[in-house]
Design a protein around this motif. Structure first.
Motif, PDB file in Angstrom:
ATOM      1  N   ALA A  37       0.832  -1.212   0.000  1.00  0.00           N
ATOM      2  CA  ALA A  37       0.000   0.000   0.000  1.00  0.00           C
ATOM      3  C   ALA A  37       0.861   1.255   0.000  1.00  0.00           C
ATOM      4  N   HIS A  38       2.044   1.129   0.535  1.00  0.00           N
ATOM      5  CA  HIS A  38       2.930   2.298   0.573  1.00  0.00           C
ATOM      6  C   HIS A  38       3.863   2.304  -0.621  1.00  0.00           C
ATOM      7  N   ALA A  39       3.404   1.704  -1.665  1.00  0.00           N
ATOM      8  CA  ALA A  39       4.298   1.492  -2.800  1.00  0.00           C
ATOM      9  C   ALA A  39       4.765   2.777  -3.464  1.00  0.00           C
ATOM     10  N   ALA A  40       5.689   2.596  -4.335  1.00  0.00           N
ATOM     11  CA  ALA A  40       6.410   3.704  -4.942  1.00  0.00           C
ATOM     12  C   ALA A  40       5.517   4.801  -5.526  1.00  0.00           C
ATOM     13  N   ALA A  41       4.431   4.433  -6.106  1.00  0.00           N
ATOM     14  CA  ALA A  41       3.568   5.415  -6.764  1.00  0.00           C
ATOM     15  C   ALA A  41       3.220   6.575  -5.833  1.00  0.00           C
ATOM     16  N   GLU A  42       2.969   6.239  -4.581  1.00  0.00           N
ATOM     17  CA  GLU A  42       2.613   7.264  -3.608  1.00  0.00           C
ATOM     18  C   GLU A  42       3.708   8.321  -3.473  1.00  0.00           C
ATOM     19  N   TYR A  43       4.916   7.883  -3.598  1.00  0.00           N
ATOM     20  CA  TYR A  43       6.022   8.810  -3.370  1.00  0.00           C
ATOM     21  C   TYR A  43       6.913   8.946  -4.578  1.00  0.00           C
ATOM     22  N   ALA A  44       6.256   8.880  -5.710  1.00  0.00           N
ATOM     23  CA  ALA A  44       7.009   8.980  -6.947  1.00  0.00           C
ATOM     24  C   ALA A  44       7.744  10.308  -7.008  1.00  0.00           C
ATOM     25  N   ALA A  45       7.108  11.339  -6.502  1.00  0.00           N
ATOM     26  CA  ALA A  45       7.715  12.665  -6.616  1.00  0.00           C
ATOM     27  C   ALA A  45       8.964  12.741  -5.759  1.00  0.00           C
ATOM     28  N   GLU A  46       9.876  13.542  -6.179  1.00  0.00           N
ATOM     29  CA  GLU A  46      11.088  13.762  -5.423  1.00  0.00           C
ATOM     30  C   GLU A  46      10.810  14.644  -4.218  1.00  0.00           C
ATOM     31  N   MET A  47       9.831  15.555  -4.398  1.00  0.00           N
ATOM     32  CA  MET A  47       9.578  16.524  -3.337  1.00  0.00           C
ATOM     33  C   MET A  47       8.303  16.143  -2.602  1.00  0.00           C
ATOM     34  N   ARG A 103      -4.087  14.462  -3.324  1.00  0.00           N
ATOM     35  CA  ARG A 103      -3.853  13.687  -4.558  1.00  0.00           C
ATOM     36  C   ARG A 103      -5.148  13.181  -5.168  1.00  0.00           C
ATOM     37  N   VAL A 104      -6.039  12.694  -4.287  1.00  0.00           N
ATOM     38  CA  VAL A 104      -7.337  12.219  -4.784  1.00  0.00           C
ATOM     39  C   VAL A 104      -8.049  13.355  -5.509  1.00  0.00           C
ATOM     40  N   VAL A 105      -8.029  14.531  -4.886  1.00  0.00           N
ATOM     41  CA  VAL A 105      -8.716  15.671  -5.480  1.00  0.00           C
ATOM     42  C   VAL A 105      -8.068  16.081  -6.798  1.00  0.00           C
ATOM     43  N   LEU A 106      -6.739  16.159  -6.788  1.00  0.00           N
ATOM     44  CA  LEU A 106      -6.044  16.604  -8.008  1.00  0.00           C
ATOM     45  C   LEU A 106      -6.375  15.700  -9.199  1.00  0.00           C
ATOM     46  N   ASP A 107      -6.556  14.419  -8.913  1.00  0.00           N
ATOM     47  CA  ASP A 107      -6.836  13.486 -10.003  1.00  0.00           C
ATOM     48  C   ASP A 107      -8.173  13.737 -10.688  1.00  0.00           C
TER      49      ASP A 107
END
Ligand code: ADP
Ligand code: MG
Length: 739
Positions: A144-154, A174-178
Motif C-alpha cells: 500500500a505504501h508502494a512507490a507510486a505514492e512517493y514517486a515525486a522527489e519533493m 492527490r485524490v482531489v487533483l486526479d
C-alpha cells in the motif's frame, strides 16, 4: 470530475473529509486546494532533528537506527521503541501495545526510511515522539505504501493538526487533483501579459511539484490570484462608489472658506494646497468623494479638513468630524472654534453675518448639552459637528450631511465609516479619511484600496527638529537621572513635557490595567519574549507620577491623564496643559493621536520597548510642534543588541514615518496590519506578502482596474465573477462571526 466549489466529502468521502473540516476548517474542494504545503522535504534528505522543540507537532523524515521491544512491567502489553536518526541526532519513537507488536517490528526495521509525525517531548533527557503516525518511504513489504505514492522527489509537508497528519492531507490532495476540473478565473490576456501559468497547472505544481522551479512558478501564479481577486473587488467598489450621487458643493466665493483663509496665521504648504485643490474639485462633483489623506505626524491635515468642511457649509450642507478619542474630539472642538472665531459664532453676539456653529457630541456630555448638540445637528444650525463614536448613535440626525471626515482612520472600521455615511439620507455624503500613521503603498492599496489617495510628505516650514535618544535605564541608571534633569531644565525655560507610561496603575478603588480608551493598535511589543524588566509589571502612570512629584520633579506642576479619569476631568487636565499651567503631564497613550500643544518640547516614553514602532513615532510627533526643538527620550531596560533595542534604535535613527511603518509591518503579523475590520482579507491572503510583493500588487491593481472599467459586472468573465462572489461571501461570513 470535481470543481472548486464542491463539498470535499463528495470527492474524498466522509471519513477523510471529517478531520479536514474539524481540525482545519477545510470544507470545499477549493479550501483544500488552497491549503498549501508549508515546506517540501526532498526525498532522501533527512530532517535536522536538532531543530525540533518540545511541544511542537512535527513531521520528520528520518531513518530507523535500532528497535527494542519489552513487556510492560505492571500491565499486560508491550513497549516498542524505535530510534530514528538524521545521521547525527536521535529521536525515540515510543509505541505502547496491548499485546506484542511484532507487526510493527516487521515494518520498522533498521535502515528503513520514513516520515514520522507527532508531538515532540523530552523523556529522561531524550527527545521522543509518543505514538507517532508514520509512513514508510521505501516500497517495502507493505504494498500500500508502494512507490507510486512517493514517486515525486519533493514531498509536501502541510500545516497539520493532531487529528490529521501531513501525509493524510497529501493523500486527500492527490485524490482531489486526479479528478479536479478547474476553470481559470484569470483572463487569458492577463496571464499572457505577465507570463503566468494556468490555475490547474499551478495547483498541481504547488501540491505535487517536480522541482523547485515548478514550486516557484506555481506560487507566483497563485499569489497573482490573491492580489488580482482582491483588486477586482476593490475596483468594483471604487466604481460603485463613484456612481453614488452626492450633492455638489462647489466653492462659494466670499463665503466662510475665504474668510477662514484670510484669518489663517500661516501660508499653506505646497502639499496642503495640492491636496486641498483635489478635495475642493471633488466636492464640487455630483458623485461622492472617497479620499484618503495621509501624511506625516504634524503635516497639517486638520487645516485641510476644516477647509473642506467650510466649503461644504458654504454650499448649504453640514460636515461631521469623527475622532477616535474623547481627548482628541475635545481638542478639535476647541482649536476649530478658536480658529473660526466669529465665523463659528452664528446667533451669538459678535458672530459674523455668514457664521455657522460648531457642535461637540461625545458620550460624556450632560443631558442638557447633549440635547442642545443633537438639536443643532438635526436643525442644521451647526454646520460642523465634531464627536466620537457617539456620533454614530441612532438618535444623531443631520439636516443635510454633506461631508464626513474621519480622523486617524486606523482606529475605525469600515462599518463605522458606513454607519456615519448612512446618516446623509438619500445619496451619500462626501468622505475624507485622514490617517496619521503613514502606510506603505501596498497596504494602502490593499486596505484602503477603495479610496483615492492624497499624501502630504512635507512638514510646514519653521518646524523644529526632534532629537531622539534611547535611555538604557538598566545599564546606565544615571542616564535616567539625567532625563529628569532635562525635564526640569525645560520646565525652567517655561516649556512642557509629556511622560508616557504603558499602564495606568492602581488608583484608589479601581483595577489596574491598560488604558481602555486607547483600544486601537495592537501592541506587538507586549509579547516580545526578551522584553525588559523580566517579570515586573510595566511602569504605571499613577505610580510614576507620585514618585516624580515627591522626588526627581519635586516642585514642578505634575498632572496625570488617562482613560479612566471622568471625561470632564480629562478635559480640564488637557486644557490646563494646553494653557501652560501644568509642567509635566504623566499619561498613557491617550495623547498618542493628534494632541497638539506647541509649547511641549520633551517626550519621555517609559518602558518604550512595550510600544510598537508606529506608536512611538506617533507619540514623538507630539513634541517639536512649535518654535522650540523637540526631544524624545525612549527609556528602556531592554538589553542592548536585542530585538526590542534594535526597534528603539530604528525609531531614534529616523524621523521618516514611511520608513518606520514598513519596519512595523515587517515585525507584525500581516493580519494585525490589515486590521480586524478586514477579517476576510486576512484569510484570503495566504501567499501574498504586502511588503515583498509590491510590484505584483501594483500590476494586479492596474489589470483589475482596466478589466472592471471595461466590464463592471464581469459579464464576460463568469469564472472570475464566481470567485469574487465566494470571496465576498466569506468576508461577510467572517464579519458576522466577529460581530
Ligand atoms: P496632523 O497632520 O498631525 O494632524 P495638525 O493638523 O495637527 O497635524 O497640524 C499641526 C500643527 O501645525 C497645528 O498647530 C497647525 O496649526 C500647524 N500648521 C498646519 N499647517 C501649517 C502650515 N502650513 N504652516 C505652519 N503651521 C501649520
Ligand atoms: Mg491630526
Amino acid at each position: 470530475m470535481a470543481i472548486l466549489e464542491d463539498p470535499l466529502r463528495l470527492v474524498i468521502g466522509d471519513k477523510a473529509a471529517k478531520p479536514l473540516e474539524k481540525a482545519l476548517e477545510l470544507r470545499a474542494v477549493g479550501d483544500l486546494m488552497r491549503h498549501y504545503p508549508r515546506r517540501y522535504e526532498t526525498r532522501g534528505e533527512l530532517t535536522d532533528l536538532a531543530s525540533l522543540t518540545d511541544g511542537e507537532y512535527v513531521t520528520v523524515q528520518a531513518e530507523v537506527a535500532k528497535v527494542t521491544s519489552r513487556p510492560m512491567r505492571n500491565r499486560r502489553g508491550s513497549i516498542f521503541e524505535a530510534t530514528v536518526t538524521d545521521g547525527h541526532g536521535m529521536l525515540v519513537l515510543t509505541f505502547f501495545g496491548r499485546g506484542r507488536q511484532d507487526w510493527r517490528e516487521r515494518q520498522l526495521t533498521p535502515g528503513v526510511l520514513g516520515l514520522f509525525s507527532g508531538q515532540v517531548s523530552t523523556f529522561r533527557g531524550k527527545r521522543q515522539l509518543a505514538h507517532p503516525e508514520y509512513e514508510l518511504l521505501d516500497a517495502g513489504e507493505d504494498a500500500a505504501h508502494a512507490a507510486a505514492e512517493y514517486a515525486a522527489e519533493m514531498i509536501p509537508v502541510y500545516p497539520a493538526a493532531k487529528e490529521i497528519t501531513s501525509w493524510q492531507i497529501a493523500r486527500s490532495v492527490r485524490v482531489v487533483l486526479d479528478v479536479l476540473d478547474v476553470e481559470d478565473p484569470m483572463p487569458r490576456a492577463i496571464r499572457d501579459r505577465h507570463g503566468l501559468c494556468g490555475l490547474a497547472d499551478a495547483l498541481r505544481g504547488i501540491h505535487r511539484p517536480v522541482d523547485w522551479a515548478d514550486v516557484q512558478r506555481s506560487r507566483h501564479r497563485l499569489k497573482w490570484d490573491e492580489a488580482f481577486l482582491l483588486q477586482v473587488v476593490l475596483a468594483q467598489r471604487r466604481l460603485a462608489a463613484a456612481a453614488y450621487s452626492a450633492t455638489p458643493r462647489p466653492r462659494t466665493p466670499g463665503g466662510l472658506l475665504d474668510a477662514y483663509d484670510a484669518r489663517l496665521p500661516f501660508e499653506l504648504t505646497v502639499g496642503q494646497q495640492l491636496a486641498g485643490a483635489q478635495i475642493a474639485d471633488e466636492l464640487a462633483l455630483d458623485h461622492a468623494m472617497h479620499r484618503l489623506l495621509q501624511g506625516e505626524v504634524g503635516s497639517g491635515k486638520t487645516v485641510i479638513a476644516v477647509r473642506a468642511m467650510l466649503q461644504v457649509v458654504d454650499g448649504g450642507g453640514q460636515a461631521a468630524l469623527l475622532a477616535p478619542t474623547e481627548v482628541l474630539a475635545q481638542q478639535h472642538y476647541r482649536s476649530i472654534t478658536e480658529q473660526l472665531g466669529p465665523l463659528g459664532q452664528a446667533g451669538e453676539l459678535g458672530g459674523a453675518e455668514t457664521a455657522t456653529r460648531v457642535a461637540l457630541l461625545t458620550g460624556s456630555l450632560g443631558a442638557a448639552a447633549r440635547r442642545r448638540a443633537l438639536l443643532e445637528a438635526a436643525s442644521g444650525t451647526a454646520g460642523i459637528v465634531i464627536g466620537t463614536h457617539a456620533l454614530l448613535e441612532e438618535q444623531v440626525q443631520f439636516a443635510d450631511l454633506g461631508l464626513v471626515v474621519i480622523d486617524e482612520q486606523h482606529r475605525f472600521g469600515v462599518e463605522q465609516r458606513d454607519a456615519l455615511r448612512a446618516k446623509a439620507g438619500e445619496g451619500r455624503p462626501h468622505l475624507l479619511v485622514m490617517t496619521a500613521t503613514p502606510i506603505p503603498r501596498t497596504v494602502a492599496m490593499t486596505v484602503f484600496g477603495d479610496l483615492e489617495m492624497s499624501t502630504l510628505t512635507e512638514l510646514p516650514a519653521g518646524r523644529s527638529p526632534i532629537a531622539t535618544h534611547v535611555v538604557p535605564a538598566a545599564e546606565k541608571p544615571h542616564y535616567l537621572e539625567r532625563t529628569w534633569h532635562r525635564v526640569r531644565e525645560e520646565a525652567g525655560r517655561g516649556r512642557q513635557c509629556y511622560v508616557v507610561c504603558p499602564r495606568i496603575g492602581d488608583g484608589p478603588g479601581s483595577v489596574s490595567g491598560p488604558d481602555t480608551e486607547d483600544a486601537g493598535q495592537a501592541d506587538t511589543a507586549q509579547d516580545d519574549a526578551e522584553q525588559a524588566g523580566g517579570g515586573r509589571p510595566p511602569i504605571a502612570v499613577l505610580d510614576l507620577a507620585d514618585d516624580l512629584e515627591r522626588g526627581a520633579l519635586a516642585g514642578l506642576r505634575v498632572a496625570v491623564l488617562h482613560g479612566r479619569l471622568p471625561p470632564d476631568e480629562k478635559d480640564s487636565v488637557m486644557l490646563a496643559f494646553a494653557a501652560g499651567s501644568v509642567d509635566v503631564l504623566v499619561t498613557t497613550t491617550v495623547v498618542e493621536v493628534g494632541v497638539d500643544v506647541p509649547n511641549a518640547t520633551v517626550m519621555v516614553i517609559m518602558d518604550a520597548d512595550r510600544f510598537g514602532v508606529s506608536q512611538l513615532h506617533q507619540l514623538r510627533g507630539r513634541v517639536g510642534r512649535g518654535r522650540h526643538e523637540g526631544l524624545c527620550l525612549l527609556v528602556t531596560e531592554a538589553e542592548a543588541g536585542g530585538k526590542s533595542r534594535q526597534r528603539l534604535d530604528a525609531v531614534a535613527a529616523t524621523l521618516d514615518g514611511f520608513k518606520l511603518s514598513r519596519l512595523d509591518l515587517e515585525q507584525r503579523r500581516e493580519g494585525d496590519v490589515l486590521g480586524a475590520a478586514q477579517a476576510g482579507r486576512r484569510s484570503s491572503l495566504k501567499l501574498l506578502t504586502l511588503l515583498q510583493d509590491e510590484d505584483l500588487i501594483g500590476d494586479a491593481r492596474k489589470e483589475a482596474q482596466h478589466l472592471v472599467e471595461a466590464d463592471p459586472a464581469l459579464a464576460g468573465q463568469p469564472t472570475l465573477a464566481t470567485a469574487v462572489r465566494v470571496l465576498l461571501e466569506r468576508e461577510q461570513a467572517e464579519y458576522l462571526e466577529k460581530a
